[in-house]
Design a protein around this motif. Structure first.
Motif, PDB file in Angstrom:
ATOM      1  N   TRP A  27       0.839  -1.194   0.000  1.00 44.84           N
ATOM      2  CA  TRP A  27       0.000   0.000   0.000  1.00 44.84           C
ATOM      3  C   TRP A  27       0.879   1.252   0.000  1.00 44.84           C
ATOM      4  CZ3 TRP A  27      -3.817  -1.488   4.560  1.00 44.84           C
ATOM      5  CH2 TRP A  27      -4.604  -2.584   4.159  1.00 44.84           C
ATOM      6  N   ALA A  28       1.944   1.217   0.804  1.00 40.71           N
ATOM      7  CA  ALA A  28       2.865   2.360   0.850  1.00 40.71           C
ATOM      8  C   ALA A  28       3.560   2.547  -0.488  1.00 40.71           C
ATOM      9  CB  ALA A  28       3.886   2.147   1.969  1.00 40.71           C
ATOM     10  N   VAL A  60       1.232  12.811   1.651  1.00 44.90           N
ATOM     11  CA  VAL A  60       0.456  12.607   2.880  1.00 44.90           C
ATOM     12  C   VAL A  60      -1.013  12.369   2.543  1.00 44.90           C
ATOM     13  CG1 VAL A  60      -0.309  13.675   5.029  1.00 44.90           C
ATOM     14  CG2 VAL A  60       2.061  13.944   4.284  1.00 44.90           C
ATOM     15  N   THR A  61      -1.549  13.164   1.621  1.00 39.97           N
ATOM     16  CA  THR A  61      -2.950  13.009   1.219  1.00 39.97           C
ATOM     17  C   THR A  61      -3.182  11.661   0.540  1.00 39.97           C
ATOM     18  OG1 THR A  61      -3.134  15.399   0.908  1.00 39.97           O
ATOM     19  CG2 THR A  61      -4.814  14.015  -0.132  1.00 39.97           C
ATOM     20  N   CYS A  62      -2.276  11.314  -0.369  1.00 36.78           N
ATOM     21  CA  CYS A  62      -2.405  10.047  -1.095  1.00 36.78           C
ATOM     22  C   CYS A  62      -2.258   8.857  -0.153  1.00 36.78           C
ATOM     23  CB  CYS A  62      -1.357   9.999  -2.203  1.00 36.78           C
ATOM     24  SG  CYS A  62      -1.439   8.525  -3.246  1.00 36.78           S
ATOM     25  N   ALA A  63      -1.327   8.977   0.804  1.00 38.97           N
ATOM     26  CA  ALA A  63      -1.097   7.882   1.749  1.00 38.97           C
ATOM     27  C   ALA A  63      -2.343   7.587   2.579  1.00 38.97           C
ATOM     28  CB  ALA A  63       0.081   8.219   2.654  1.00 38.97           C
ATOM     29  N   LYS A  64      -3.079   8.637   2.934  1.00 43.04           N
ATOM     30  CA  LYS A  64      -4.305   8.426   3.699  1.00 43.04           C
ATOM     31  C   LYS A  64      -5.297   7.588   2.901  1.00 43.04           C
ATOM     32  CE  LYS A  64      -4.070  12.600   6.556  1.00 43.04           C
ATOM     33  NZ  LYS A  64      -4.722  13.896   6.874  1.00 43.04           N
ATOM     34  N   HIS A  66      -4.607   5.336   0.878  1.00 39.35           N
ATOM     35  CA  HIS A  66      -4.114   3.954   0.831  1.00 39.35           C
ATOM     36  C   HIS A  66      -3.842   3.390   2.230  1.00 39.35           C
ATOM     37  CE1 HIS A  66      -3.754   3.805  -3.538  1.00 39.35           C
ATOM     38  NE2 HIS A  66      -3.269   5.036  -3.497  1.00 39.35           N
ATOM     39  N   ARG A  67      -4.442   4.026   3.228  1.00 40.62           N
ATOM     40  CA  ARG A  67      -4.335   3.553   4.617  1.00 40.62           C
ATOM     41  C   ARG A  67      -2.873   3.374   5.045  1.00 40.62           C
ATOM     42  NH1 ARG A  67      -8.455  -1.438   4.592  1.00 40.62           N
ATOM     43  NH2 ARG A  67      -7.613  -1.645   2.473  1.00 40.62           N
ATOM     44  N   THR A  68      -2.069   4.370   4.725  1.00 42.39           N
ATOM     45  CA  THR A  68      -0.636   4.347   5.037  1.00 42.39           C
ATOM     46  C   THR A  68      -0.282   5.591   5.850  1.00 42.39           C
ATOM     47  OG1 THR A  68      -0.129   3.159   2.994  1.00 42.39           O
ATOM     48  CG2 THR A  68       1.680   4.342   4.046  1.00 42.39           C
ATOM     49  N   SER A  69       0.479   5.407   6.920  1.00 42.37           N
ATOM     50  CA  SER A  69       0.923   6.539   7.736  1.00 42.37           C
ATOM     51  C   SER A  69       2.275   7.042   7.238  1.00 42.37           C
ATOM     52  CB  SER A  69       1.026   6.133   9.207  1.00 42.37           C
ATOM     53  OG  SER A  69       1.946   5.064   9.372  1.00 42.37           O
ATOM     54  N   VAL A  70       2.502   8.341   7.354  1.00 41.37           N
ATOM     55  CA  VAL A  70       3.750   8.971   6.917  1.00 41.37           C
ATOM     56  C   VAL A  70       4.441   9.580   8.126  1.00 41.37           C
ATOM     57  CG1 VAL A  70       4.796  10.709   5.414  1.00 41.37           C
ATOM     58  CG2 VAL A  70       2.764   9.458   4.650  1.00 41.37           C
ATOM     59  N   HIS A  71       5.743   9.289   8.277  1.00 45.22           N
ATOM     60  CA  HIS A  71       6.519   9.770   9.421  1.00 45.22           C
ATOM     61  C   HIS A  71       7.823  10.388   8.931  1.00 45.22           C
ATOM     62  CE1 HIS A  71       3.923   7.302  12.123  1.00 45.22           C
ATOM     63  NE2 HIS A  71       3.878   6.516  11.062  1.00 45.22           N
ATOM     64  N   THR A  72       8.318  11.350   9.667  1.00 50.42           N
ATOM     65  CA  THR A  72       9.617  11.966   9.381  1.00 50.42           C
ATOM     66  C   THR A  72      10.634  11.448  10.384  1.00 50.42           C
ATOM     67  OG1 THR A  72       8.564  13.966   8.543  1.00 50.42           O
ATOM     68  CG2 THR A  72      10.888  14.121   9.135  1.00 50.42           C
ATOM     69  N   SER A  73      11.723  10.879   9.901  1.00 48.61           N
ATOM     70  CA  SER A  73      12.732  10.290  10.782  1.00 48.61           C
ATOM     71  C   SER A  73      13.568  11.375  11.451  1.00 48.61           C
ATOM     72  CB  SER A  73      13.648   9.359   9.970  1.00 48.61           C
ATOM     73  OG  SER A  73      14.706   8.881  10.783  1.00 48.61           O
ATOM     74  N   SER A  74      13.922  11.158  12.705  1.00 46.23           N
ATOM     75  CA  SER A  74      14.838  12.058  13.402  1.00 46.23           C
ATOM     76  C   SER A  74      16.289  11.770  13.032  1.00 46.23           C
ATOM     77  CB  SER A  74      14.657  11.918  14.921  1.00 46.23           C
ATOM     78  OG  SER A  74      14.914  10.573  15.331  1.00 46.23           O
TER      79      SER A  74
END
Length: 233
Positions: A27-28, A60-64, A66-74
Motif C-alpha cells: 500500500w505504501a 500525505v494526502t495520497c497515503a491516507k 491507501h491507509r498508510t501513515s507517513v513519518h519523518t525520521s529524526s
C-alpha cells in the motif's frame, strides 16, 4: 507494527528519500509511486528537491487514501550515516538492506553477543546498511539504535565457515560508533571481532581434534583386543 508505513529522511545526495515498511507495505509503495517518488534497486524511494514541498503534501494526502501513515525520521538517511561514521575501515559505499515486513534473513547470520543481537531479536528493523571491511572482508551491519535519536549500532555477520549466530559466547559485542569518530571501528570493534573469530576457530579445532583422538583411542583398543566393537574377531 503499523500495517503500512512510510518513513521520510534526508539524503545528502538525493534530497528527500522514503522507505516503506509494515505488513501491508505494498500500500505504501502504491502511495509513493502515485506521488512522484521513484524506487531504486535497494528499495529506497527518491524525490528530487524540485517541487518537494507540494509533492510531500500530496504524498500525505495520497497515503491516507491507501491507509498508510507517513513519518519523518529524526535520523539522517541510513546510508549517509553509515558513510560518515564508518568511512575509514570500509572498502566501498554502504548497501541498503530493506526489510519492510520481516527480518528473519538477518537474525540467524548476525554474529553478536551485544546490543545489536538483542535489538534484532526484540525490535522491528525495517532497514539497515551493510559495509565491507577493506582489510579482512568482514561484512558489517549498521542500524539505527532502537529508541535512541541520532544513535547507531554496528555489528558483524558470522565469519565464513563458522556457525553460531546471535548468542554465541565467543562472538564479539557490537559497538555504538560516536559521531565523527569512524576510527572507533578500526581501533576497537574490528580488532575485538578478529580476536573473537580466532577464539571461535580455536575452540572448533580443539573439538575436532578431540573427536579424532577419541576415535583413535577406540581403534587402538579394538586392535589390541583383536575384536571389533560388537565382540566379533
Amino acid at each position: 507494527m503499523a500495517e503500512a508505513k512510510i518513513v521520510l529522511s534526508h539524503s545528502r545526495e538525493s534530497g528527500i528519500v522514503a522507505i516503506a515498511s509494515g505488513e501491508r507495505y505494498p500500500w505504501a509503495h502504491t502511495a509513493l509511486a502515485e506521488s512522484g517518488f521513484q524506487r531504486d534497486d535497494e528499495g529506497v524511494w527518491h524525490l528530487s528537491t524540485d517541487g518537494t514541498q507540494s509533492t510531500v503534501v500530496d504524498l500525505v494526502t495520497c497515503a491516507k487514501r491507501h491507509r498508510t501513515s507517513v513519518h519523518t525520521s529524526s535520523h539522517r538517511f541510513i546510508g549517509d550515516a553509515a558513510t560518515s561514521r564508518a568511512c575509514c575501515p570500509v572498502s566501498d559505499t554502504p548497501q541498503l538492506r530493506s526489510h519492510p515486513a520481516w527480518q528473519e534473513d538477518l537474525i540467524p547470520w548476525i554474529w553478536d553477543s551485544g546490543e545489536l543481537g538483542r535489538a534484532l531479536q526484540s525490535n522491528r528493523i525495517p532497514y539497515a546498511a551493510t559495509l565491507t571491511d577493506a582489510v579482512h572482508g568482514t561484512t558489517l551491519l549498521f542500524i539505527e539504535r532502537p529508541g535512541r535519536q541520532l544513535d547507531y549500532l554496528v555489528g558483524a555477520f558470522s565469519p565464513e565457515g563458522l556457525e553460531g549466530g546471535y548468542g554465541d559466547p565467543h562472538a564479539a559485542s557490537s559497538c555504538r560508533p560516536p559521531p565523527g569518530a569512524a576510527q572507533a571501528l578500526t581501533d576497537r570493534y574490528l580488532p575485538s571481532y578478529e580476536q573473537a573469530v580466532h577464539a571461535r576457530q580455536t575452540v572448533a579445532i580443539a573439538a575436532v581434534l578431540g573427536d579424532i583422538r577419541c576415535e583413535h583411542d577406540t581403534w587402538q583398543a579394538m586392535n589390541a583386543s583383536g575384536r571389533y566393537s560388537d565382540a566379533t574377531r
